[in-house]
Design a protein around this motif. Structure first.
Motif, PDB file in Angstrom:
ATOM      1  N   HIS A 101       0.868  -1.173   0.000  1.00 54.45           N
ATOM      2  CA  HIS A 101       0.000   0.000   0.000  1.00 54.45           C
ATOM      3  C   HIS A 101       0.906   1.223   0.000  1.00 54.45           C
ATOM      4  CE1 HIS A 101       0.951  -0.711   4.197  1.00 54.45           C
ATOM      5  NE2 HIS A 101       0.304   0.349   4.632  1.00 54.45           N
ATOM      6  N   ASP A 105       5.104   5.215   5.352  1.00 53.98           N
ATOM      7  CA  ASP A 105       6.227   4.401   5.822  1.00 53.98           C
ATOM      8  C   ASP A 105       6.501   3.217   4.895  1.00 53.98           C
ATOM      9  OD1 ASP A 105       3.675   3.623   6.743  1.00 53.98           O
ATOM     10  OD2 ASP A 105       4.539   2.288   8.234  1.00 53.98           O
ATOM     11  N   HIS A 106       5.799   3.152   3.760  1.00 57.45           N
ATOM     12  CA  HIS A 106       5.997   2.061   2.793  1.00 57.45           C
ATOM     13  C   HIS A 106       6.432   2.582   1.424  1.00 57.45           C
ATOM     14  CE1 HIS A 106       4.000  -1.060   5.350  1.00 57.45           C
ATOM     15  NE2 HIS A 106       3.583   0.056   5.930  1.00 57.45           N
ATOM     16  N   ASP A 205       0.671  -4.478   6.179  1.00 57.20           N
ATOM     17  CA  ASP A 205       0.098  -4.053   7.464  1.00 57.20           C
ATOM     18  C   ASP A 205      -1.223  -4.771   7.761  1.00 57.20           C
ATOM     19  OD1 ASP A 205       2.263  -2.430   7.677  1.00 57.20           O
ATOM     20  OD2 ASP A 205       1.161  -0.542   7.714  1.00 57.20           O
ATOM     21  N   HIS A 261       6.039  -4.696  10.133  1.00 62.55           N
ATOM     22  CA  HIS A 261       6.541  -3.901  11.252  1.00 62.55           C
ATOM     23  C   HIS A 261       7.028  -4.675  12.463  1.00 62.55           C
ATOM     24  CE1 HIS A 261       5.558  -0.355   9.081  1.00 62.55           C
ATOM     25  NE2 HIS A 261       4.258  -0.562   9.083  1.00 62.55           N
TER      26      HIS A 261
END
Ligand SMILES: [Zn+2]
Length: 280
Positions: A101, A105-106, A205, A261
């Motif tokens: 996605h 943070d990706h 996630d 994560h």
């Protein structure tokens, strides 16, 4: 085929016990950005990119609220680009990037590989390019101002252990599928990679802690709270997490699960792969 497991930036919010399930209440927790670099024939395929060089140089572009709450530590040395250069590759070796996605943070490393095709599930691109008021803080437009070579993929593929899947990159030396797992974001997808007789499923996630795909499930409270808070469709998210748990029980020998994560999973996978050692 070799897979490198990279941590492309860490987040260190307060409350280690509430985030990692161990450590002090006031100590900083550890949240990694677990990305994959797959050596496939004459090129590399990346799964997610974590934080990029510009995030490290201009962390303010990540937004004040996110920085205050999540305490990201983007560093040039931990970007996918610098780690791959350390392994003897060049940016142009990355032919394809698969994004679970486009949360900030990706997607931070996308500008570091401007020539790569960026594959994703179509609803995610729509959500990121035209964010709702609620979604604005999760996407950073600077991550795609270089106008990536987007390749959108739609639903409607073959069955993969009871999940819908979309086969992509038929021309490369690796078998790769997108496995849409909506809920965390509007177009969130997992990525399945065939490894010998089995599969590795990067779940992005869809879950945050390895306890969530164990039976009985468990999750440190802060991570549970955060996932509920940020979910685009929390009912779908929970249902998909339950399906992953069922998959782990039924097909645990054939399918290895990991998420973005969890530092425990990163360490486990790096140990299994012999860690990221530069090729001779
Ligand atoms: Zn994330």
């Amino acid at each position: 085929m070799r897979i490198h497991h990279l941590n492309c930036g860490s987040l260190c919010p307060h409350g280690a016990r509430l985030i990692n399930g161990e450590g002090g209440l006031l100590a900083r927790g550890t949240i990694v950005c677990h990305c994959l670099a797959i050596e496939a024939g004459d090129g590399l395929v990346l799964v997610d990119t974590g934080f990029g060089v510009e995030d490290a140089r201009r962390p303010r572009q990540l937004g004040a609220a996110f920085r205050a709450l999540m305490r990201p530590r983007p560093e040039v040395g931990t970007t996918a680009l610098k780690q791959l250069e350390g392994l003897g590759f060049e940016a142009s070796d990355v032919r394809h990037i698969l994004t679970t996605h486009l949360d900030l943070d990706h997607s931070g490393g996308l500008p570091d590989f401007p020539a790569a095709e960026v594959h994703l599930f179509a609803p995610e691109l729509e959500a990121a390019l035209h964010p709702s008021l609620r979604d604005r803080a999760r996407y950073v437009g600077a991550h795609w101002k270089h106008q990536p070579r987007w390749v959108e993929h739609g639903a409607g593929g073959e069955d993969w252990f009871g999940f819908e899947s979309v086969r992509i990159l038929p021309g490369i030396d690796a078998e790769v599928l997108l496995v849409p797992l909506l809920g965390h974001s509007r177009g969130h997808t997992a990525v399945a990679i065939r490894c010998g007789d089995g599969w590795l499923l990067h779940c992005g996630d869809a879950y945050f802690h390895h306890g969530e795909v164990s039976t009985p499930p468990s999750c440190p409270p802060m991570l549970r709270f955060f996932q509920n808070l940020i979910a685009a469709d929390n009912v779908a998210r929970k249902r998909n997490q339950e399906r992953l748990r069922e998959l782990a029980v039924a097909e645990g020998q054939a399918v290895g699960l990991l998420c973005s994560h969890d530092p425990h999973e990163l360490k486990r996978e790096q140990a299994k792969s012999g860690a990221a050692v530069a090729p001779a």
